[in-house]
Design a protein around this motif. Structure first.
Motif, short mmCIF file in Angstrom:
data_model
loop_
_atom_site.label_atom_id
_atom_site.label_comp_id
_atom_site.label_asym_id
_atom_site.label_seq_id
_atom_site.Cartn_x
_atom_site.Cartn_y
_atom_site.Cartn_z
N SER A 1 31.98 46.84 40.26
CA SER A 1 32.47 45.96 38.94
C SER A 1 33.50 46.66 38.11
O SER A 1 33.55 46.12 36.85
CB SER A 1 31.14 45.96 38.04
OG SER A 1 30.70 47.38 37.85
N GLY A 2 34.22 47.60 38.60
CA GLY A 2 35.36 48.18 37.31
C GLY A 2 36.69 47.63 37.68
O GLY A 2 37.31 48.17 36.78
N ALA A 3 36.99 46.80 38.38
CA ALA A 3 38.35 46.15 38.14
C ALA A 3 38.72 45.41 37.24
O ALA A 3 38.02 44.67 36.31
CB ALA A 3 38.41 45.16 39.57
N LYS A 4 39.99 45.70 36.68
CA LYS A 4 40.55 45.04 35.50
C LYS A 4 41.86 44.56 35.82
O LYS A 4 42.81 44.90 36.63
CB LYS A 4 40.80 46.07 34.25
CG LYS A 4 39.42 46.86 34.00
CD LYS A 4 38.70 46.20 33.00
CE LYS A 4 37.53 47.00 32.49
NZ LYS A 4 36.59 47.50 33.54
N PRO A 5 42.07 43.28 35.01
CA PRO A 5 43.52 42.68 35.24
C PRO A 5 44.66 43.75 35.11
O PRO A 5 44.71 44.61 34.20
CB PRO A 5 43.56 41.71 34.23
CG PRO A 5 42.22 41.43 33.59
CD PRO A 5 41.38 42.67 34.18
N GLY A 6 45.55 43.56 36.07
CA GLY A 6 46.73 44.57 36.16
C GLY A 6 46.29 45.48 37.35
O GLY A 6 47.72 46.17 37.72
N ASP A 7 45.15 45.93 37.80
CA ASP A 7 44.86 46.66 38.67
C ASP A 7 45.58 46.43 40.05
O ASP A 7 45.68 45.10 40.13
CB ASP A 7 43.57 46.95 38.96
CG ASP A 7 42.90 47.83 37.77
OD1 ASP A 7 43.41 48.53 36.97
OD2 ASP A 7 41.56 47.76 38.10
#
Length: 331
Positions: free
Chosen positions: A153-159
């Motif tokens: 659940s830790g993915a963020k836009p830009g990763d």
């Protein structure tokens, strides 16, 4: 309505909605590679289970009892690895038809024991039941330091999106098992079939990723690249773009799929059982230089919901997750 009508993913969501309200002590329940339970001090317990059923997950004409024992433990260890943890103790349940040979049971345990010695896992008990078909269920306990756990659940836009090793080899190995007429060098066939029959969990790599705090989210590729990535997208509430020309593929895999005129992207996206680590990391980290093993950047996380494939010509198209579903596919 039957479970076959809604499929495995929807069934899991239905079960999750039923049990979430009763979850009080667990830190993480349904929705990740393992459950997470508070341990002693700064450690967390990881708990997972997996089942292999005759004629659903394997066929005896393709796999030996030794290989089955190895694989049954390996797929559970891979779940623990995907959380950044390490395995500790296992329980083994066998469903046995009465005519099962004693030597079959012994060979299954030899396979498990050989892998357990490499992974520092103790087999401490289990259960045996009579069954019309053979099955093996392993429940595995593990641990992880609370500052090193990696969730979906830790993915963020830009990763950026990375994967260890190569993809598609296990599915290609399964093709080879079914098509013995394919002319291959013996070492190429052995490589591909072993990738399907005896996966080696990326435990060492996972521990390095967690120790160096590289990943913002992680999962193992058990069901297929697109399906497993989609789990991260759903839990992180983001979308993703993956680049077809960046998919890492072994030369042996390329050889077989080229001869069969099969699309590598199709096999890579939906084949499954590679048990590689699929993870996301912030863009300002030079992941390939930080880690001491092969990883490949294959895409990026975006705000727009959904999964998008960019082909070799630069064309972008939305794709649906494809891969193993217990109620829609059979081997």
């Amino acid at each position: 309505m039957h479970v076959g009508e809604i499929g495995e993913v929807e069934l899991i969501w239905q079960i999750r909605s039923l049990v979430d309200k009763f979850q009080k002590k667990a830190l993480v329940g349904i929705g990740d590679d393992t459950a997470v339970i508070k341990g002693k001090g700064n450690h967390l317990f990881l708990f997972t289970t997996d089942t292999l059923v005759e004629d659903i997950h394997f066929k005896w004409r393709f796999i030996s009892a030794y290989q089955l024992g190895w694989k049954a433990l390996a797929v559970n260890i891979s779940d623990i690895a995907a959380m950044g943890g390490y395995p500790t103790f296992a329980l083994v349940t066998l469903g046995l038809p009465p005519r099962t040979l004693l030597s079959t049971v012994e060979d299954i345990y030899r396979g498990m024991q050989d892998l357990s010695l490499k992974m520092d896992v103790e087999i401490v008990g289990g259960d045996i039941v009579r069954s019309p078909i053979f099955f093996i269920t392993i429940s595995l306990l593990g641990e992880v330091e609370d500052q090193r756990i990696i969730l979906r659940s830790g993915a963020k836009p830009g990763d950026r999106i990375y994967i260890t090793g190569d993809i598609g080899a296990a599915a290609t190995g399964f093709i080879c098992l079914n098509k013995k007429e394919i002319s291959l060098k013996p070492e190429s066939r052995e490589f591909l079939e072993k990738r399907h029959l005896m996966p080696f969990p990326r435990l060492k790599e996972a521990r390095e990723i967690s120790r160096k705090k590289i990943a913002t989210a992680m999962i193992d590729t058990s069901d297929g690249l697109s399906s497993d990535l989609y789990h991260i997208l759903e839990e992180s509430n983001v979308g993703a773009e993956i680049w077809e020309d960046k998919f890492p593929v072994a030369s042996q895999t390329k050889e077989v799929l080229s001869r069969l005129n099969r699309s590598f992207s199709e096999v890579a996206l939906a084949g499954g059982e590679d048990y590689e680590l699929l993870f996301t990391a912030v863009p300002d980290k030079n992941v390939e230089e930080i880690l001491n093993f092969q990883v490949t950047m294959i895409g990026k996380i975006i705000e727009e919901k959904g999964l998008w494939l960019v082909n070799k010509e630069g064309e972008r198209k939305r794709i649906k997750p494809g891969g193993w579903d217990h109620f829609s596919k059979k081997i």
